[in-house]
Every structure is written in structure tokens, then in C-alpha cells.
Design a protein around this motif. Structure first.
Motif, PDB file in Angstrom:
ATOM      1  N   ALA A 173      -2.230   6.139  12.638  1.00  0.00           N
ATOM      2  CA  ALA A 173      -1.099   6.322  11.736  1.00  0.00           C
ATOM      3  C   ALA A 173      -0.788   4.991  11.072  1.00  0.00           C
ATOM      4  O   ALA A 173      -0.368   4.043  11.738  1.00  0.00           O
ATOM      5  N   GLY A 174      -1.019   4.907   9.759  1.00  0.00           N
ATOM      6  CA  GLY A 174      -0.750   3.643   9.094  1.00  0.00           C
ATOM      7  C   GLY A 174      -1.071   3.682   7.615  1.00  0.00           C
ATOM      8  O   GLY A 174      -1.418   4.722   7.051  1.00  0.00           O
ATOM      9  N   ASP A 175      -0.959   2.520   7.006  1.00  0.00           N
ATOM     10  CA  ASP A 175      -1.177   2.338   5.572  1.00  0.00           C
ATOM     11  C   ASP A 175      -2.517   1.630   5.378  1.00  0.00           C
ATOM     12  O   ASP A 175      -2.643   0.439   5.654  1.00  0.00           O
ATOM     13  N   ALA A 176      -3.508   2.384   4.904  1.00  0.00           N
ATOM     14  CA  ALA A 176      -4.844   1.826   4.687  1.00  0.00           C
ATOM     15  C   ALA A 176      -4.991   1.168   3.328  1.00  0.00           C
ATOM     16  O   ALA A 176      -5.980   0.476   3.071  1.00  0.00           O
ATOM     17  N   ASN A 177      -4.040   1.393   2.421  1.00  0.00           N
ATOM     18  CA  ASN A 177      -4.100   0.819   1.078  1.00  0.00           C
ATOM     19  C   ASN A 177      -5.412   1.153   0.364  1.00  0.00           C
ATOM     20  O   ASN A 177      -5.904   0.365  -0.451  1.00  0.00           O
ATOM     21  N   LEU A 178      -5.958   2.336   0.646  1.00  0.00           N
ATOM     22  CA  LEU A 178      -7.226   2.712   0.030  1.00  0.00           C
ATOM     23  C   LEU A 178      -7.295   4.232  -0.098  1.00  0.00           C
ATOM     24  O   LEU A 178      -7.046   4.956   0.868  1.00  0.00           O
TER      25      LEU A 178
END
Length: 363
Positions: free
Chosen positions: A255-260
Motif C-alpha cells: 500500500a503506497g504511492d509508486a509515482n508511476l
């Protein structure tokens, strides 16, 4: 309103009206983007209770009611005062989280090197992760379930060069960018990588794997940020392969922000595609009526799956909740109501990112 949109709106409304039960667990990720320009300012702004963006963040979380929430974009401080203030504000709004975790991120942490090779030292770009002060733009976990703090694993100090297959940047002549010495000190995580176990009512453990990858832009031809972004994403595959010690083989969730985005981002899109296609994971493809009905930005990816709306770039899918394949998914969504629906103003005021949630059967 089309029939398809009406059904989508009804499903979203029903899902959000029924928070997770004893048999169901709702896990979410949310880049709240409340970081400030100096230490202590976020604590002040939360405590005052006058900031409309912070108020909107609280409204969104209180509406969706995740059981476990991975946050990005929140400043870290040594005593955890800003996180505690947010926790208290959420409690007043009816979203009670008895358990929290945060740790010092790499953002704003001095590296001692000219990391971007521009000939200047001690700029935000020269920190272990971009940041104007130590702890800027950090991460946190909010949980209704107990956190096994003794078993948390913080991989933030892992060196980039120690990742198997690391895609380290080079100069045109093939030498290390910016220098061999800088690469010997460069950490992989631009913010952090954590494995946080939470205790389920059954006594079993669910491990939350959370991170916030650097944007794959704002660099030069060496593609330092693009390479780092890809390797931050691929870290999870290496971890699950056992490259950094024992790893869970069941009951885990990224769970997170991959920025992709797998279709439309600048950057090495194969990294996120590889993760999404990993057979150890399930991609529930959370969607929203707000993204589906917004004017198309001309991208190739499915509009309904978008999780962020950036000026000039448009909407992309960059925030992910990916359960392990052994977990049964019972629902998923992105909190992005259509413009004529309740919650739209809060969702669009709070952050450019939207809260992404997945419901799973608690074993």
C-alpha cells in the motif's frame, strides 16, 4: 446520468456506507500532501483547525473509514506530535485509530554528497531523499488493529547499490553518476520502505508493505530519478524473493504511492507493470466514478483507475493497494465521487491524490 454511471455510484455509496466488519478489513493508501516548508508548521496548522485542506483530508478519511491506512505526504517530527495531532483530529471526526507508526524518513536527511551532480552541496536534491528539512514529506501508518512494533522492519537505510539488479545511473562514459563515493552512500528509499505487521482478530498477522517512491522526473540524461523510482518499486519483488531476510509468503499487502502509471507516466513503466503482474499479488483495479466521468486527458490507460490529478499532466494511476494472492478481495475503490455527488469537494480539496481502498476477508 447513464445507467452504467448510476450503478457505479450506487455501488460506491453502498461500499462506503458499510465500513469493514469483524470479518472484513479495509486497507487504504492516501498521499495527503500536507507537508509544510519547515519543521513544526504542520503541527501548528493541524492544531489550529483552520486549514481547509487538512479539514478535507479528515473528512475523506472519516468517510471511507479504513481499518489500516498508509499515509504519505505528512511531515515527521522526533516526538510524533504532528501525527498525534492528526490522530486526535480524526478521533473528533469519528475516525478512531488507536495505533500509529512513523519513523524518520530519508527526506531531508543529509547525504554529505552532491547527489545530483550540479556542483553544489546541501541542497534539497542532495539529501538522501528530496526535502527542505529533516522529516519533510514523510510517511505514517494509522491502524485500528494493534501493530507488532517489535517486528516492524524499516528498510530505509538499504543502499541503492545493494538492490539485486540495481539500475544505478551513469555518465555517458559509463562511470558512476555523480561519483563512486556518492553511490556508495546513496540509499534506495527516497522516503522509506517499511514492513509493518498488524495483528488480526484471529491472532494472525497481516503485513503492510508501504513506501513512497520518488517521481521519475526532474533529473537529467542520466535518468537518476527514473532509475531510482523503478528500483524503489522493484524492491518489493526482491524483498519477497528473500533478498533482505525473511519475508511473508502470505497475508501481506502493498500500500503506497509508486509515482508511476503502467500506461502513461514518464519513467520506466515496466517496473510497475512487473509488480502488478507478479503472481504473488492481486490487482483489484480500484476505480471511481469521479475519474471515469472526468474529461479524458488523452491517455491510453483506463480513466476510471486514475488516482491523482496533476495540473498540466492530467490524471494517472500512481497509488496502489495490492493484496497478496491468498487474500480474498471483497471490494475496492478510489474515493473520487462524481462532481454532483457528496464528497466530491472534500476529495478534490484535500489533495491531488485520492484515497485508494481495498476490502479483504480477514483470515
Amino acid at each position: 446520468m447513464t445507467a452504467r454511471r448510476a450503478v457505479a455510484c450506487l455501488v460506491l455509496s453502498l461500499a462506503l456506507a458499510m465500513p469493514a466488519t469483524a470479518e472484513t478489513l479495509r486497507v487504504a493508501t492516501y498521499n495527503i500532501e500536507v507537508s509544510r516548508r519547515g519543521p513544526g508548521i504542520l503541527l501548528r496548522d493541524i492544531s489550529r483547525g483552520e486549514d481547509p485542506k487538512i479539514a478535507a483530508v479528515i473528512e475523506v478519511i472519516a468517510t471511507v473509514q479504513p481499518d489500516v491506512l498508509a499515509l504519505q505526504g505528512i511531515d515527521w517530527d522526533l516526538d510524533g506530535l504532528a501525527l498525534a495531532a492528526l490522530q486526535q483530529a480524526l478521533t473528533r471526526a469519528g475516525a478512531v485509530y488507536a495505533h500509529t507508526f512513523s519513523a524518520q524518513p530519508n527526506t531531508g536527511l543529509p547525504s554529505g554528497h552532491d547527489m545530483d551532480g550540479d556542483g553544489r552541496l546541501d541542497e534539497p536534491e542532495d539529501m538522501q531523499g528530496y526535502g527542505e528539512f529533516t522529516g519533510a514529506d514523510g510517511m505514517a501508518i494509522l491502524s485500528r488493529l494493534p501493530i507488532d512494533r517489535d517486528d516492524i522492519r524499516d528498510f530505509s537505510a538499504v543502499l541503492w547499490r545493494d538492490l539485486p539488479g540495481a539500475q544505478l545511473p551513469t555518465h555517458p562514459d559509463g562511470s558512476a553518476f555523480p561519483t563512486v563515493e556518492a553511490q556508495a552512500a546513496q540509499r534506495l528509499s527516497s522516503v522509506a520502505h517499511w514492513a509493518v505487521p498488524v495483528r488480526l482478530p484471529s491472532g494472525q498477522t497481516l503485513t503492510v508493505l508501504t513506501f513512497h517512491a520518488t517521481p521519475p522526473v526532474f533529473d537529467g540524461p542520466e535518468d537518476r530519478n527514473g532509475r531510482r523510482n523503478a528500483d524503489e518499486i522493484l524492491f518489493w519483488r526482491a524483498y519477497l524473493d528473500g533478498a533482505f531476510g525473511p519475508a511473508p509468503d502470505e497475508r501481506f499487502i502493498i500500500a503506497g504511492d509508486a509515482n508511476l502509471d503502467p500506461h502513461d507516466s514518464d519513467g520506466r513503466r515496466e517496473a510497475i507493470t512487473t509488480l502488478l503482474n507478479d503472481p504473488r499479488l492481486t490487482d483489484p483495479r480500484p476505480a471511481s466514478p469521479g475519474a471515469e466521468t472526468a474529461p479524458t486527458p488523452g491517455h491510453t490507460g483506463p480513466d476510471a483507475l486514475d488516482t491523482v490529478d496533476w495540473d498540466g499532466i492530467g490524471r494517472l494511476r500512481v497509488d496502489y493497494v495490492l493484496p497478496s494472492a491468498d487474500l480474498r478481495v471483497t471490494g475496492a475503490g478510489v474515493f473520487w465521487p462524481a462532481p454532483d455527488e457528496p464528497g466530491y469537494d472534500a476529495a478534490t480539496t484535500a489533495s491531488r491524490h485520492r484515497l485508494v481502498w481495498v476490502d479483504i476477508d480477514a483470515p
